[in-house]
Design an enzyme around this catalytic site. Structure first.
Site, PDB file in Angstrom:
ATOM      1  N   HIS A   1      -4.268   2.772  -7.016  1.00  0.00           N
ATOM      2  CA  HIS A   1      -5.452   2.527  -6.192  1.00  0.00           C
ATOM      3  C   HIS A   1      -6.708   2.334  -7.026  1.00  0.00           C
ATOM      4  O   HIS A   1      -7.643   1.632  -6.605  1.00  0.00           O
ATOM      5  CB  HIS A   1      -5.628   3.641  -5.155  1.00  0.00           C
ATOM      6  CG  HIS A   1      -4.825   3.405  -3.909  1.00  0.00           C
ATOM      7  ND1 HIS A   1      -3.480   3.670  -3.831  1.00  0.00           N
ATOM      8  CD2 HIS A   1      -5.188   2.892  -2.694  1.00  0.00           C
ATOM      9  CE1 HIS A   1      -3.037   3.342  -2.618  1.00  0.00           C
ATOM     10  NE2 HIS A   1      -4.046   2.871  -1.921  1.00  0.00           N
TER      11      HIS A   1
ATOM     12  N   ASP B   1       0.835  -1.202   0.000  1.00  0.00           N
ATOM     13  CA  ASP B   1       0.000   0.000   0.000  1.00  0.00           C
ATOM     14  C   ASP B   1       0.868   1.250   0.000  1.00  0.00           C
ATOM     15  O   ASP B   1       0.639   2.202  -0.755  1.00  0.00           O
ATOM     16  CB  ASP B   1      -0.905  -0.031   1.236  1.00  0.00           C
ATOM     17  CG  ASP B   1      -2.027   0.994   1.186  1.00  0.00           C
ATOM     18  OD1 ASP B   1      -2.406   1.441   0.088  1.00  0.00           O
ATOM     19  OD2 ASP B   1      -2.549   1.344   2.259  1.00  0.00           O
TER      20      ASP B   1
END
Length: 382
Positions: free
Chosen positions: A260, A177
């Protein structure tokens, strides 16, 4: 996303960030500054891990302890339910404890009730704890929307003993992430698009995104080794900060792009529901690098590094290695929806381009692994 060439630059952040070995022992003293009757939202596993420490810490601070069970998926209905519990119990602050899902739900319930919120991540798996937004999912686990708030959490507290004691896969997912933060902030800088903070990016936001990136390339692999043995080292402290604080500030005030958006697209198909957020984001990062036409050596190095960290770098590992083109098109259509952050790239992106980039992830990932002497990818067990 909208152009912001004439917009104000803005940066947002949590009110206070606390991190360290045994930090949970001091939670009560920090929460007492926010309210007198806290509600602690956690699932059963996390409650079992933290209840005795939280109870003792709250007792030392003169606070009552009221736990509420998180039901597992951060849906709009779950946040409304928790908001109702806050009202019924007469609570004046909510404390979300666990991973990104209960913390995002706590933020939503706090927004519904106008109460302050404290984030207490027990894993360093996402940058959700620091942000002024929640990701809302359907009951089936598919991405539904982002929900934005007027302020970030008033408190973020991370006990690195808990983070080091969790399975290493959580830290690995957090690295996936966080690595996207600089990849995306760099693209947003080129396009001058809006960030998640609602204005143009600040230099500070971009600098923190780059700092997160630099720390991870230096410390991620030794930190994962340490966490595999449940120990806290300086590398673990550095990576927890990079995954949680620096990535949180960097993505929000630096901007999101394709990585994302591709994550969101991957949630639209059942094949990927066994993957953590950061695992899907890593597939998105590679997809973005390919879409951008980044230098071959840069893509090679990123795939080799993230493979060594333990992240998926092929569609095979995401359960998509042998799917029909229609499945990849479903992913690409969701990733290129009008409101998606993929449109923050400094060039137009089509569904066909994303489908081809996803296919290239498989081909390139396999080639890099073979060249680097790394194991062939393995499809997840069903």
């Amino acid at each position: 996303m909208t152009e912001t060439s004439t917009a104000l630059r803005t940066m947002i952040s949590p009110g206070r960030y606390v991190q360290g070995r045994g930090a949970l022992d001091s939670l009560g003293s920090y929460v007492a500054k926010l309210g007198e009757r806290p509600l602690v939202l956690a699932d059963d596993v996390v409650r079992g891990l933290t209840e005795s420490t939280i109870t003792r810490s709250f007792g030392d601070a003169g606070l009552p302890v009221v736990f509420e069970r998180f039901n597992g998926v951060p849906t709009a209905a779950e946040s409304r339910r928790v908001a109702g519990v806050l009202r019924e119990q007469g609570c004046d602050v909510i404390v979300g404890v666990g991973g990104g899902a209960p913390i995002d739900t706590a933020k939503a319930a706090a927004d519904d009730t106008g109460l302050p919120v404290a984030s207490v991540p027990t894993v360093a798996s996402t940058d959700a704890p620091c942000s002024a937004l929640s990701v809302v999912y359907t009951e089936q686990g598919a991405f539904e929307s982002y929900r934005f708030y007027s302020s970030n959490p008033q408190l973020v507290l991370v006990d690195t003993l808990l983070a080091a004691g969790a399975p290493a896969r959580f830290l690995v997912a957090g690295v996936g992430d966080a690595l996207a933060t600089w990849i995306e902030a760099r693209a947003v800088e080129q396009s001058n698009a809006a960030t998640m903070a609602g204005g143009a990016a600040t230099r500070a936001g971009r600098a923190l995104a780059k700092l997160s990136w630099d720390i991870l390339w230096e410390s991620a692999i030794p930190a994962v080794r340490a966490v595999e043995h449940g120990i806290v080292t300086p590398a673990v402290e550095a990576v927890v900060e990079a995954n949680t604080l620096l990535s949180g500030l960097g993505f929000e005030s630096g901007g999101l792009a394709a990585a994302h958006a591709v994550h969101d697209g991957l949630t639209a198909v059942d094949h990927t529901h066994g993957l953590a957020h950061g695992q899907k984001v890593n597939i998105g990062s590679i997809t973005q690098l390919i879409l951008e036409g980044r230098p071959a050596r840069e893509i090679h190095d990123f795939i080799e590094f993230t493979t060594r960290v333990g992240l998926p770098t092929t569609l095979t590992e995401a359960g998509l290695g042998d799917v029909e083109d229609s499945v990849l098109r479903t992913v690409a259509e969701a990733a290129t929806a009008p409101a998606e952050t993929i449109h923050n790239l400094p060039f137009p992106v089509t569904v066909d381009a994303v489908v081809d980039a996803l296919k290239a992830v498989e081909v390139t990932g396999r080639a890099v692994r073979a060249e680097a002497g790394l194991p062939e990818p393995v499809a997840p067990a069903h």
